[in-house]
Design a protein around this motif. Structure first.
Motif, short mmCIF file in Angstrom:
data_model
loop_
_atom_site.label_atom_id
_atom_site.label_comp_id
_atom_site.label_asym_id
_atom_site.label_seq_id
_atom_site.Cartn_x
_atom_site.Cartn_y
_atom_site.Cartn_z
N ASP A 1 70.78 5.80 -4.11
CA ASP A 1 71.58 5.28 -5.22
C ASP A 1 73.01 5.00 -4.76
N VAL A 2 73.62 4.08 -5.46
CA VAL A 2 75.03 3.78 -5.19
C VAL A 2 75.86 5.02 -5.52
N LEU A 3 76.82 5.32 -4.66
CA LEU A 3 77.69 6.49 -4.89
C LEU A 3 79.03 6.03 -5.48
N PHE A 4 79.58 6.88 -6.31
CA PHE A 4 80.90 6.60 -6.88
C PHE A 4 81.83 7.76 -6.58
N GLN A 5 82.95 7.45 -5.98
CA GLN A 5 83.90 8.49 -5.62
C GLN A 5 84.33 9.32 -6.83
N PRO B 1 90.20 11.99 -0.89
CA PRO B 1 88.86 11.70 -1.43
C PRO B 1 87.96 10.99 -0.42
N ASN B 2 88.55 10.07 0.31
CA ASN B 2 87.76 9.30 1.28
C ASN B 2 87.18 10.23 2.35
N ALA B 3 87.99 11.16 2.83
CA ALA B 3 87.52 12.07 3.88
C ALA B 3 86.53 13.10 3.31
N VAL B 4 86.89 13.67 2.17
CA VAL B 4 86.02 14.69 1.57
C VAL B 4 84.66 14.08 1.22
N ASP B 5 84.69 12.85 0.70
CA ASP B 5 83.41 12.20 0.37
C ASP B 5 82.58 11.96 1.61
N ASP B 6 83.20 11.55 2.69
CA ASP B 6 82.43 11.37 3.92
C ASP B 6 81.72 12.68 4.27
N SER C 1 86.74 -0.39 -2.29
CA SER C 1 87.39 -0.10 -3.56
C SER C 1 87.08 -1.28 -4.47
N PRO C 2 86.58 -1.03 -5.66
CA PRO C 2 86.19 -2.16 -6.52
C PRO C 2 87.39 -2.78 -7.21
N THR C 3 88.31 -3.27 -6.40
CA THR C 3 89.53 -3.85 -6.95
C THR C 3 89.62 -5.34 -6.63
N GLY C 4 88.58 -5.89 -6.08
CA GLY C 4 88.58 -7.32 -5.77
C GLY C 4 87.23 -7.71 -5.22
N PHE D 1 81.41 3.37 -3.86
CA PHE D 1 82.57 2.73 -4.46
C PHE D 1 83.71 3.72 -4.58
N GLU D 2 84.83 3.38 -3.99
CA GLU D 2 85.99 4.26 -4.06
C GLU D 2 86.81 3.82 -5.27
N ASP D 3 86.41 4.38 -6.38
CA ASP D 3 86.89 3.91 -7.68
C ASP D 3 87.87 4.88 -8.32
#
Ligand code: GLU
Ligand code: ZN
Length: 468
Positions: free
Chosen positions: A73-77, A191-196, A12-15, A43-45
């Motif tokens: 490419d980088v993926l974005f949730q 989202p985390n599971a569906v994205d996987d 997660s791009p929070t830190g 990125f789980e954004d």
């Protein structure tokens, strides 16, 4: 060797990236590279308030610096937002997700009550049986969250774990988790599971603090018609105090370590070898680690992280650097000379430093008048001005002086031997009590360089005598 294996790192791009994240990223990377699969970065954004572009950039920069390259490419949730809503709709239509209108105050009371009765603090199921028409009607005016209808008296959900085998969870021990908050945003689970599933992830390696999440996620993926990935839950890293490694317990951000001058390979080696005593010490790059990597060696219990081990690797790797790479690293810590003299200097002291900043101890090799430390001054004083006078005479008496012939003469003339002979000369020439071989030091300094430093030592002794 290529395979269908796909792993991912999903920060997660929070830190900033910390040691715990590096471990997870590295394990997923190693697993993919070992098996000729693909490693994705996602990125789980979806937490819009806390996600920052700054961290998206920083995390990518840190991964690149560590050499953990990702495929594609980088993926974005956030790009899958509509799939998340569709998945929820599908679950709701089957009665597997429902709106909950309970207030936070109510939920807190329920939890307290359950705890006081010695029961687990689970959701009471208060809104479970609302009719869909009532649920729709209230949704127009009242705040609500969405829950999954997981809890049941019978049945179980099985998490396939590469280390633990099948881990089953009785549905009666699980809760009805919140998947959408009252502000309409999704929590981590769906989202985390569906994205996987959508990203085709076959293996999800992550900390064992996610084990129960995996139960919920396997449950929902199965009900959506997806096959859950194989999970691999690794034990967590512990800090030196035995507590979970976190910012508070002394974990570092990758950025911090880079600023301290750490070589990225040192972090990779120390981290990649946890639980892998079989990896030969000579396999020093990430690719070699991947070749020796065995997922079954990953520890399911928590392991202590050691900064010392990482810095020990740093020293080893520093000693293996070629001079062209080392010279610019030590340059900031010493008087800058010509690039040619920096190369020679780096070649001379390279094996005698543990960190680039240690080059500063050998400043005198570059600068005759570099101030001496207290230890060094004490050695000079003990030897005394006349010792240096004789050393100077001896040097000048020789046609082709080198370390060996010089010390033979100094020994004869002063009667000093062993440590009393070598140490005052070492300190006068290099400024340090330890360091490279003296014959190399003498060759590096050249005739005039040696004379200038012995003279300086002589003068320092005279000055000291005058003061006392
Ligand atoms: N975004 C999640 C985290 O940073 C990902 C966890 C996972 O690997 O599934 O904790
Ligand atoms: Zn409710």
């Amino acid at each position: 060797m290529s395979s269908n294996i796909v792993t991912r790192f999903a920060p997660s791009p929070t830190g900033l990236l910390h040691l715990g994240n590096v471990r997870t990223a590295l394990l997923n990377w190693l697993y993919a590279r070992k098996h000729g699969g693909r490693f994705l970065l996602r990125f789980e954004d979806t937490d819009q308030d806390r996600s920052e572009q700054e961290y998206v950039d920083a995390i990518q920069a840190d991964l690149c610096w560590l050499g953990l390259d990702w495929d594609e490419d980088v993926l974005f949730q956030s790009e899958h937002a509509s799939s998340h809503s569709k998945a929820l709709k599908k679950l709701a239509e089957q009665g597997l997700a429902y709106r909950c209108f309970c207030s936070e105050t109510q939920l807190n009371l329920d939890r307290k009550l359950a705890t006081s009765r010695g029961l687990p603090p689970r959701y009471t199921g208060h809104c479970l049986h609302l009719s869909s028409s009532e649920s729709e009607r209230r949704a127009a005016t009242e705040p609500f969250v969405w829950r999954l209808r997981v809890h049941a008296d019978d049945g179980e959900v099985v998490v396939t774990d590469a280390l633990r085998g099948n881990v089953s969870f009785a549905l009666r021990d699980l809760d009805d988790p919140v998947v959408v908050r009252s502000d309409g945003s999704f929590t981590f689970l769906l989202p985390n599971a569906v994205d996987d599933a959508l990203d085709g992830i076959t293996h999800t390696l992550r900390g064992d603090d996610h084990l129960t999440n995996s139960a919920y996620q396997a449950w929902l993926l199965e009900r959506l018609g997806y096959t859950p990935p194989v999970y691999l839950h690794h034990g967590l890293l512990l800090g030196p105090d035995g507590a979970k490694l976190s910012k508070r317990s002394g974990s570092h951000s990758v950025a911090e370590l880079r600023n301290e001058g750490l070589l990225p390979g040192a972090l990779i080696q120390a981290m990649g070898r946890l639980g892998h005593p079989n990896i030969p010490e000579t396999a020093h790059d990430a690719a070699a680690l991947a070749a020796h990597f065995k997922a079954e060696h990953i520890s399911t219990s928590s392991i202590r992280w050691s900064d010392e081990e990482m810095w020990r690797w740093h020293t080893r790797l520093i000693h293996e650097l070629n001079i062209e790479t080392l010279a610019p690293m030590i340059q900031p810590y010493v008087l800058s000379g010509s690039s040619d003299s920096m190369l020679k200097f780096a070649a001379l002291i390279g094996k005698n430093i543990e960190r680039a900043s240690d080059a500063a101890h050998y400043q005198r090799l570059l600068d005759t008048h570099a101030p001496l430390g207290d230890d060094a001054l004490a050695v000079l004083q003990e030897a005394g001005a006349s010792f240096y006078q004789q050393a100077l005479d001896a040097w000048q008496s020789l046609a082709e002086p080198d370390w060996k012939s010089w010390t033979v003469v100094v020994k004869e003339n002063t009667g000093c031997k062993g440590r009393n002979l070598f140490m005052p000369l070492r300190v006068a020439l290099s400024g340090a009590l330890h360091g490279p071989e003296m014959s190399a030091v003498v060759a590096f300094l050249g005739k005039n360089g040696v004379i200038a430093r012995v003279e300086d030592a002589y003068l320092a002794c005279i000055k000291q005598q005058e003061i006392s």
